[in-house]
Design an enzyme around this catalytic site. Structure first.
Site, mmCIF file in Angstrom:
data_model
loop_
_atom_site.group_PDB
_atom_site.id
_atom_site.type_symbol
_atom_site.label_atom_id
_atom_site.label_comp_id
_atom_site.label_asym_id
_atom_site.label_seq_id
_atom_site.Cartn_x
_atom_site.Cartn_y
_atom_site.Cartn_z
ATOM 1 N N ARG A 67 0.835 -1.271 -0.036
ATOM 2 C CA ARG A 67 0.179 -0.022 0.197
ATOM 3 C C ARG A 67 1.066 1.187 -0.158
ATOM 4 O O ARG A 67 0.614 2.236 -0.344
ATOM 5 C CB ARG A 67 -0.822 -0.017 1.256
ATOM 6 C CG ARG A 67 -2.232 0.398 1.012
ATOM 7 C CD ARG A 67 -3.151 0.135 2.356
ATOM 8 N NE ARG A 67 -3.692 -1.092 2.209
ATOM 9 C CZ ARG A 67 -5.132 -1.352 1.414
ATOM 10 N NH1 ARG A 67 -5.336 -0.270 0.792
ATOM 11 N NH2 ARG A 67 -5.636 -2.410 1.678
ATOM 12 N N ARG A 93 -9.555 2.006 -2.714
ATOM 13 C CA ARG A 93 -8.441 1.641 -2.302
ATOM 14 C C ARG A 93 -8.611 2.319 -0.870
ATOM 15 O O ARG A 93 -8.752 3.679 -0.841
ATOM 16 C CB ARG A 93 -7.356 2.133 -2.787
ATOM 17 C CG ARG A 93 -7.101 1.413 -4.326
ATOM 18 C CD ARG A 93 -7.032 -0.099 -4.140
ATOM 19 N NE ARG A 93 -5.754 -0.681 -3.538
ATOM 20 C CZ ARG A 93 -5.661 -1.820 -3.000
ATOM 21 N NH1 ARG A 93 -6.541 -2.875 -3.239
ATOM 22 N NH2 ARG A 93 -4.405 -2.289 -2.414
ATOM 23 N N HIS A 111 -19.494 9.592 0.052
ATOM 24 C CA HIS A 111 -19.944 8.357 0.505
ATOM 25 C C HIS A 111 -21.491 8.439 0.498
ATOM 26 O O HIS A 111 -22.221 9.333 0.802
ATOM 27 C CB HIS A 111 -19.513 8.360 2.246
ATOM 28 C CG HIS A 111 -19.741 6.854 2.491
ATOM 29 N ND1 HIS A 111 -19.200 5.863 2.365
ATOM 30 C CD2 HIS A 111 -20.937 6.711 3.371
ATOM 31 C CE1 HIS A 111 -19.791 5.033 2.920
ATOM 32 N NE2 HIS A 111 -20.629 5.222 3.705
HETATM 33 C C1 GRF Z 1 -20.552 6.159 -5.213
HETATM 34 O O1 GRF Z 1 -21.816 5.626 -4.806
HETATM 35 C C2 GRF Z 1 -19.727 6.808 -4.087
HETATM 36 O O2 GRF Z 1 -20.534 7.274 -2.985
HETATM 37 C C3 GRF Z 1 -18.969 5.693 -3.590
HETATM 38 O O3 GRF Z 1 -19.043 4.892 -4.730
HETATM 39 C C4 GRF Z 1 -19.848 5.100 -5.651
HETATM 40 C C5 GRF Z 1 -18.965 5.598 -7.088
HETATM 41 O O4 GRF Z 1 -19.785 5.630 -8.154
HETATM 42 N N1 GRF Z 1 -17.990 6.091 -2.796
HETATM 43 P P1 GRF Z 1 -19.459 6.187 -9.517
HETATM 44 O O5 GRF Z 1 -17.981 5.351 -9.876
HETATM 45 O O6 GRF Z 1 -19.082 7.680 -9.177
HETATM 46 O O7 GRF Z 1 -20.516 5.799 -10.430
#
Ligand code: GRF
Length: 216
Positions: A67, A93, A111
């Protein structure tokens, strides 16, 4: 006015990346995406960046011993491009504490829940399982602890009794596509300040009776 130089880090389909690209296309938007980095060579988001004429770099985590080495390569790539702010957009990651600290208050994430509820994977599934009537999404500054850090923008999203993880995730994502550009704009305008591990937003539009009640 100089636009804030932004990198977006992706692992997947990149719909949030697309929302950021679309926002940055407006001539008066205060930020520009000058680099997209994917840790997966076949991420769908790569084509979105290429279509928008943005430089894409694949840094495949599988080619690094650990990492730390991967994060060091990420850091090098970002510095080489004079990046001022890093947006994680479905970047799958975990980042080392060292990397997170180097980009303190210059690294944000989206998120699919109202943090601090439902951290980790399958946040929409967790919301369905918990039976909450309202969940949402959060844009926040990144700290070493997963899905924590000062909150910049949140949106509330109603949960239907008939929702599955997939149907709820799709509804949350539509809210994400509004929140992420808004958070980026606020930061690029210099309206977000972190003090005591809370983000303050200068001149935030606020409606006292702006309530979401579910069911209606
Ligand atoms: C989103 O729902 C985000 O909140 C999460 O991963 C997803 C990514 O979706 N962290 P995308 O690749 O932007 O369509």
């Amino acid at each position: 006015m100089a636009r804030l130089k932004v990198a977006v880090l992706i692992s997947g389909s990149g719909t949030n990346l697309q929302a950021l690209i679309d926002a940055c296309a407006a001539p008066d938007f205060p930020a520009e995406i000058t680099k997209v980095i994917s840790n997966r060579p076949n991420a769908g988001g790569i084509a979105r960046a290429e279509r928008a004429g943005i430089a894409v770099q694949v840094i495949d985590h599988k080619t690094f011993a650990d990492r730390r080495a991967f994060d060091a390569a990420l850091d090098d790539a970002l510095r080489a491009s004079d990046i001022e702010l890093v947006c994680l957009a479905g970047f799958m990651r975990l980042l080392t504490e060292e990397f997170v600290n180097r980009w303190h208050d210059r690294l944000i994430n989206i998120h699919p829940s109202l943090l601090p509820s439902f951290k980790g994977l399958h946040a929409a599934g967790q919301a369905v399982a918990a039976g909450v009537r309202i969940t949402g999404c959060t844009v926040h500054f990144v700290r070493a602890e997963m899905d924590s850090g000062p909150i910049i923008v949140q949106a509330a999203v109603p949960v239907k009794s008939s929702d599955t993880e997939e149907s709820l995730q799709a509804r949350i994502q539509r809210a994400e596509h509004l929140c992420y550009p808004q958070a980026l704009k606020l930061i690029a305008e210099g309206r977000v300040q972190v003090a005591g591990e809370k983000a303050r937003v200068k001149d935030d539009g606020f409606a006292e009776d702006n309530r979401l009640i579910n069911p209606t």
